[in-house]
Scaffold this motif. Structure first.
Motif, short mmCIF file in Angstrom:
data_model
loop_
_atom_site.label_atom_id
_atom_site.label_comp_id
_atom_site.label_asym_id
_atom_site.label_seq_id
_atom_site.Cartn_x
_atom_site.Cartn_y
_atom_site.Cartn_z
N ASN A 111 30.51 4.73 45.81
CA ASN A 111 31.57 5.71 45.53
C ASN A 111 31.74 6.67 46.70
O ASN A 111 32.06 7.84 46.54
CB ASN A 111 31.28 6.48 44.23
CG ASN A 111 31.40 5.58 43.04
OD1 ASN A 111 32.45 5.01 42.80
ND2 ASN A 111 30.30 5.41 42.31
N ASP A 112 31.53 6.15 47.90
CA ASP A 112 31.60 6.96 49.11
C ASP A 112 32.99 6.87 49.73
O ASP A 112 33.22 6.06 50.63
CB ASP A 112 30.53 6.53 50.11
CG ASP A 112 30.51 7.39 51.36
OD1 ASP A 112 31.25 8.38 51.41
OD2 ASP A 112 29.74 7.06 52.28
N ALA A 155 37.72 15.84 56.06
CA ALA A 155 37.47 14.66 55.22
C ALA A 155 36.52 15.04 54.08
O ALA A 155 36.69 14.58 52.95
CB ALA A 155 36.88 13.53 56.06
N GLU A 156 35.58 15.90 54.37
CA GLU A 156 34.63 16.35 53.36
C GLU A 156 35.33 17.13 52.24
O GLU A 156 34.98 16.98 51.06
CB GLU A 156 33.53 17.21 54.00
CG GLU A 156 32.57 16.44 54.88
CD GLU A 156 33.10 16.13 56.29
OE1 GLU A 156 32.45 15.37 57.01
OE2 GLU A 156 34.19 16.63 56.65
N GLU A 157 36.31 17.96 52.61
CA GLU A 157 37.04 18.72 51.59
C GLU A 157 37.85 17.80 50.68
O GLU A 157 37.91 18.00 49.46
CB GLU A 157 37.96 19.75 52.25
CG GLU A 157 37.19 20.91 52.87
CD GLU A 157 38.06 21.82 53.73
OE1 GLU A 157 37.92 23.06 53.58
OE2 GLU A 157 38.86 21.30 54.54
N ALA A 164 46.33 5.27 41.80
CA ALA A 164 47.56 6.01 42.08
C ALA A 164 47.25 7.45 42.49
O ALA A 164 47.87 7.99 43.41
CB ALA A 164 48.48 5.99 40.86
N GLY A 165 46.28 8.05 41.82
CA GLY A 165 45.92 9.43 42.13
C GLY A 165 45.34 9.59 43.52
O GLY A 165 45.73 10.49 44.27
N ILE A 166 44.43 8.72 43.87
CA ILE A 166 43.81 8.84 45.20
C ILE A 166 44.81 8.53 46.30
O ILE A 166 44.82 9.17 47.34
CB ILE A 166 42.52 7.99 45.32
CG1 ILE A 166 41.69 8.49 46.50
CG2 ILE A 166 42.82 6.53 45.46
CD1 ILE A 166 40.27 8.01 46.48
N THR A 167 45.71 7.58 46.04
CA THR A 167 46.76 7.28 47.01
C THR A 167 47.67 8.49 47.19
O THR A 167 48.04 8.84 48.31
CB THR A 167 47.57 6.04 46.57
OG1 THR A 167 46.68 4.92 46.49
CG2 THR A 167 48.69 5.72 47.55
N GLN A 172 35.92 14.04 44.05
CA GLN A 172 34.74 14.15 43.19
C GLN A 172 34.99 15.12 42.05
O GLN A 172 34.64 14.86 40.90
CB GLN A 172 33.53 14.62 44.00
CG GLN A 172 32.91 13.57 44.86
CD GLN A 172 31.71 14.11 45.62
OE1 GLN A 172 31.75 15.20 46.18
NE2 GLN A 172 30.64 13.33 45.63
N SER A 173 35.62 16.24 42.35
CA SER A 173 35.92 17.25 41.33
C SER A 173 36.84 16.69 40.26
O SER A 173 36.62 16.90 39.07
CB SER A 173 36.57 18.48 41.95
OG SER A 173 35.70 19.07 42.87
#
Length: 179
Positions: A85-86, A161-163, A143-146, A169-170
């Protein structure tokens, strides 16, 4: 095969892709011709046609190239049938290759989404969602991540990228607490 010719061919392809992507920043596909690409790349039309059938073949190969790069990010995980999940690897790749990703989405190549190259963690979904309506959850997640990636790109990847990884994750954590 002749190594020198392979190297030249690869260099020609890289130049053609780079010029095409630059042109796409100010023009629509329909406004770009093979002749213009060749003039700006300082190559003959025969060089273009030795590598691509037409502009749409060039577009297809640009999309495949990006999708292969993304696939390589998760090669080890796929080989070991493990999902970390990275998404941070993906977000770092996007930040480092913004123009390429902007072009990918501008060309509408995301119908075979780069997210497809990242295998959804069905084991984790069993824990959180008891596999109930999982097909719907997977579609919602992709769809959300895209959409988040597109929004981030439209903001010129101002956040790290970390943010962006933290945002994903949130959202995932919030979603699982409401089920």
């Amino acid at each position: 095969m002749n190594t020198l010719n392979n190297k030249r061919r690869k260099q020609s392809q890289e130049i053609i892709e780079k010029v095409f992507i630059q042109l796409l920043q100010t023009k629509n596909i329909e406004q770009i011709s093979v002749t213009e690409i060749c003039e700006k790349a300082n190559l003959n039309r025969s060089t273009f046609y030795a590598n691509y059938i037409d502009i749409y073949d060039l577009i297809k190969k640009i999309g495949e190239k990006l999708e292969n790069e993304v696939s390589e990010l998760y090669f080890d995980e796929r080989e070991r049938h493990y999902n970390s999940n990275d998404f941070l690897k993906l977000f770092k790749h996007i930040k480092d290759n913004q123009i390429f990703y902007k072009t990918y989405f501008k060309l509408g190549l995301d119908t075979n989404s780069i997210i497809e190259k990242y295998e959804y963690d069905s084991n984790l979904s069993k824990i959180f969602y008891n596999d109930r309506f999982i097909d719907y959850h997977i579609e919602f997640f992709k769809a959300g991540i895209t959409a988040i990636i597109k929004k981030w790109l439209s903001n010129d990847c101002k956040e790290s990228a970390e943010e962006i990884f933290y945002i994903i994750q949130s959202e995932y954590t919030i979603a699982k607490t409401h089920i």
